[in-house]
Enzyme design. Structure first.
Site, PDB file in Angstrom:
ATOM      1  N   GLU A  81      73.016 -39.368  40.582  1.00 19.26           N
ATOM      2  CA  GLU A  81      71.759 -40.100  40.648  1.00 19.26           C
ATOM      3  C   GLU A  81      70.806 -39.666  39.530  1.00 19.26           C
ATOM      4  O   GLU A  81      70.118 -40.494  38.942  1.00 19.26           O
ATOM      5  CB  GLU A  81      71.110 -39.873  42.026  1.00 19.26           C
ATOM      6  CG  GLU A  81      69.912 -40.746  42.313  1.00 19.26           C
ATOM      7  CD  GLU A  81      70.255 -42.227  42.452  1.00 19.26           C
ATOM      8  OE1 GLU A  81      71.422 -42.537  42.750  1.00 19.26           O
ATOM      9  OE2 GLU A  81      69.348 -43.049  42.238  1.00 19.26           O
ATOM     10  N   ASP A  82      70.773 -38.381  39.239  1.00 22.91           N
ATOM     11  CA  ASP A  82      69.711 -37.857  38.370  1.00 22.91           C
ATOM     12  C   ASP A  82      70.141 -37.432  36.975  1.00 22.91           C
ATOM     13  O   ASP A  82      69.316 -36.980  36.198  1.00 22.91           O
ATOM     14  CB  ASP A  82      69.037 -36.651  39.051  1.00 22.91           C
ATOM     15  CG  ASP A  82      68.317 -37.053  40.332  1.00 22.91           C
ATOM     16  OD1 ASP A  82      68.076 -38.256  40.492  1.00 22.91           O
ATOM     17  OD2 ASP A  82      68.021 -36.164  41.156  1.00 22.91           O
TER      18      ASP A  82
END
Ligand code: MN
Length: 729
Positions: A81-82
């Site tokens: 996600e990051d």
């Protein structure tokens, strides 16, 4: 690696060692290093280095005794996600299993539960599907949420509240259902801390003050118990623990059930753990010999485990000093399950705890919820059913053959019948509780023996109202699917009639063309193949008209608005009759009054009382003003049998008390719900209570108990509503 990162790594190694399992250290070390490299330079909202978060999530996962793949996935859970890393990269580096877990956690992370009901339901459905594939995904997600909740202080206040509410509504019920008690309780305590900090501080303070006075008493009690048990049961392996109820648990009793702190009997508990089940019952006997038990507080969750697999004996007793406390007795196996729930599956994989069966039960539960949602098609039903199926308390009732049936609190005999078998539910014509005929909406209490009366008459089926009377998802969906299959033609007709009637009631008049267009449009929008399918869905209760009519009304008023001035429709309360509708045995034409103290409704069991000069006053049989045993009452001859006259339809005034979160618009939503059901309202009273909650009391006209139950069940679906109760006795 920096010095601090090295220290953190050693902490992981230490934790793994203390767990005593066999781990793939190479995999875990690689995941830790991967996490450091790819999150390097990122900061958390707390301004710490980002890796601190996955590191802490992994610590929680290790503490639960999960396996190496889950630990690695916890360390990697935010990477996709990051950072630039893709799920393909994870697969290449760490293999398929870890990649699937990371992918699952990432996907759940993108779901939103703070959005509109429809989207919330869709998110829940996706989460359940992910859980069904691999439960480890949701366990990692729970650990992720737990660490985020622990560090919530650093984000804006509104977000704190949103996250806390989502935690209470979605994550803690799931932790509860999976039996992971420590995570469930910490999540709830942290959520309450941010949602109602004043109450939280108050309870914390109360616990602190009481602790000073009580710590010593409890310590002495524990010693006394230990001494006695060691004397009476030499050689038996015993372990003793003291436990204080969670703040959220106390909060529920104080602010939702309105109890005083000192009226909560199980704030303090002493836990006794031993090897064998038989010893649990022996210990119980000795405890009841040492202390006076409080009646009706004994629960045997060993012979009847909770749905989340929890097993223990609970009893509440009073010490010599007058201090009530709970005693929990269980085996070590049961204790592991109570603390770890489904996670025990990984920790004791090789043991003989039978946790594979538990795993199966959990998966079965997820499957059932998903299936029933497909049947009802109504998304808000899913949210509700999860809340009900995850509810904290259960009742246990017994079939005449002695089988124990476990149902959520508030379940009726309809739920009981369908819990035995759908064939029993479908053929049900009535029910006996402890040998006496009861109304179909009879609310089950623990310990009741329930006999379901059935018919073999061909073509017999459930009644449509049962959907409102049933509480469990299982019963509701079975009733709906029966109507869906058996009564297609009738459903279409019924649906169409209801729909037309609703349009008329809302003063929506359309030309034939407009009408066809409207129905085709809605049917299409709701993914029905044609308008018949849409009508049929209304007919079997798959969609609620009260949900779709407001929108149609809005659309219509926009079109019709242009020239006409808006007509305001007023509902006049129907007259509430008092003397009609009741038959008094042996007396004709007498003055009959429904008593104010308990305001009986058709469907309630009732009894008459011959007053001096004011005719007969009718009470509910279980009203406090009616003696339990008439034969020993002071003037037994004045109590006289009374029945409802089924041929009369009247309306009766009844009052409902709604406890809810004091959120914006709650009163409006309540009134809207009642308005949409075309219920006459006689009075409304709302006030705030402690802890950001409110109590709304409304007096309305209802036809009978079933009718009232259907209103209650609609009101209970409103967001923020904790409970709806009929007032009086
Ligand atoms: Mn995270």
């Amino acid at each position: 690696m920096k010095e601090s990162q090295k220290k953190d790594y050693e902490e992981i190694l230490g934790l793994l060692k203390s767990q005593g399992g066999v781990y793939d250290l190479k995999l875990i070390t690689k995941a830790y290093e991967f996490c450091l490299v790819h999150h390097a330079g990122q900061k958390r909202w707390t301004n710490e280095e980002y890796y601190i978060h996955p590191f802490n999530v992994a610590k929680i996962i290790i503490g639960l005794g999960m396996d190496s793949c889950a630990i690695a996935a916890a360390l990697l859970h935010d990477i996709v996600e990051d950072t630039e890393v893709t799920i393909e990269d994870i697969k290449k580096e760490f293999g398929e299993e870890v990649a699937l877990l990371v992918d699952g956690v990432t996907k759940i992370g993108r779901l939103s539960f703070t959005s509109k009901e429809q989207q919330q339901a869709e998110s829940l459905r996706k989460m359940l599907i992910a859980m069904g594939k691999d439960i480890r995904v949701i366990i990692i997600k729970l650990a992720d949420r737990l660490h985020n909740m622990r560090t919530l202080d650093a984000i804006p206040e509104q977000k704190q509240r949103d996250k806390s509410l989502e935690t209470l509504e979605v994550y803690s019920p799931i932790a509860h259902r999976l039996g992971i008690r420590p995570i469930k309780e910490e999540l709830e305590d942290l959520a309450i801390k941010h949602l109602d900090s004043i109450a939280y501080d108050e309870i914390e303070e109360l616990l602190k003050v009481r602790k000073q006075n009580r710590e010593q008493i409890l310590e002495e009690i524990k010693n006394r118990i230990e001494q006695r048990l060691r004397e009476e049961m030499p050689g038996v392996n015993l372990s003793f623990q003291g436990r204080v109820k969670s703040i959220h648990g106390i909060y529920r009793k104080m602010y939702i059930q309105g109890k005083n702190f000192d009226e909560i009997y199980d704030v303090y508990a002493i836990r006794i753990i031993t090897d064998h089940v038989a010893d649990c019952y022996n210990i119980l006997g000795i405890m009841h010999d040492m202390f006076r038990p409080i009646p009706n507080r004994f629960k045997d969750y060993i012979s009847t485990p909770k749905p989340n697999m929890y097993q223990s004996l609970h009893t509440t007793v009073i010490s010599r000093e007058g201090l009530p406390f709970e005693i929990q007795i269980r085996t070590f196996d049961m204790h592991h399950t109570a603390e770890l729930g489904i996670a025990a599956h990984w920790k004791y994989k090789e043991g003989i705890t039978g946790s594979d069966q538990k795993m199966e039960q959990t998966l079965e539960w997820i499957r059932q919820i998903l299936e029933s949602q497909e049947e009802s098609g109504d998304a808000s039903e899913l949210v509700r059913s999860i809340k009900v199926d995850l509810s904290q308390e259960d009742v246990f009732a017994v079939t005449p053959k002695g089988d124990v049936i476990n149902l959520p609190v508030g379940s009726t005999v309809v739920d009981f019948a369908f819990a035995i078998h759908s064939a029993v539910g479908i053929r049900m014509v009535g029910a006996k509780v402890d040998g006496k005929i009861v109304p179909i909406n009879h609310e089950i209490k623990t310990g009741e023996v329930i006999e379901i009366l059935t018919t073999n008459q061909a073509g017999h089926g459930p009644s449509r109202d049962w959907v409102n009377i049933a509480v469990t998802n299982q019963a509701k969906s079975k009733i709906r699917s029966w109507f869906k299959k058996e009564r297609k033609a009738e459903n279409i007709l019924e649906g169409r009639t209801n729909f037309d009637r609703e349009l008329k009631r809302n003063a929506i008049s359309l030309t034939d063309e407009e009408y066809t267009e409207l129905v085709d449009d809605i049917a299409h929008r709701m993914h029905f193949e044609n308008s018949d399918e849409f009508y049929a869905a209304i007919g079997y209760g798959g969609i609620l008209l009260s949900k779709i009519i407001p929108r149609i009304r809005d659309d219509y008023s926009k079109i019709a608005n242009a020239s006409k001035s808006t007509e305001i429709r007023e509902i006049k309360p129907r007259k509430s009759h008092s003397s009609e509708g009741v038959i008094i045995e042996g007396i004709d034409n007498c003055l009959v009054k429904l008593s104010r103290c308990c305001a009986p409704l058709p469907g309630d069991e009732i009894i008459g009382f011959i007053t001096r000069g004011h005719g007969v006053s009718v009470h509910k049989r279980d009203c406090n003003n009616v003696p339990k045993d008439i034969s020993t009452a002071s003037e037994p001859e004045r109590w006289i049998p009374a029945y409802w006259n089924a041929n009369k339809t009247n309306s009766f005034a009844t009052s409902l008390m709604i406890s809810a979160l004091d959120r914006d618009g709650i009163l409006g939503d309540v009134m809207n719900t009642v308005y949409n059901m075309r219920i006459a309202v006689h009075s409304v009273n709302a006030h705030q209570i402690k802890g950001g909650n409110c109590v709304i009391t409304i007096t309305i006209s209802v036809e009978n108990v079933e009718h009232m139950m259907s209103i209650i069940s609609r009101l209970e679906k409103l967001t923020g509503v904790f409970s709806v109760e009929r007032t009086g006795q």
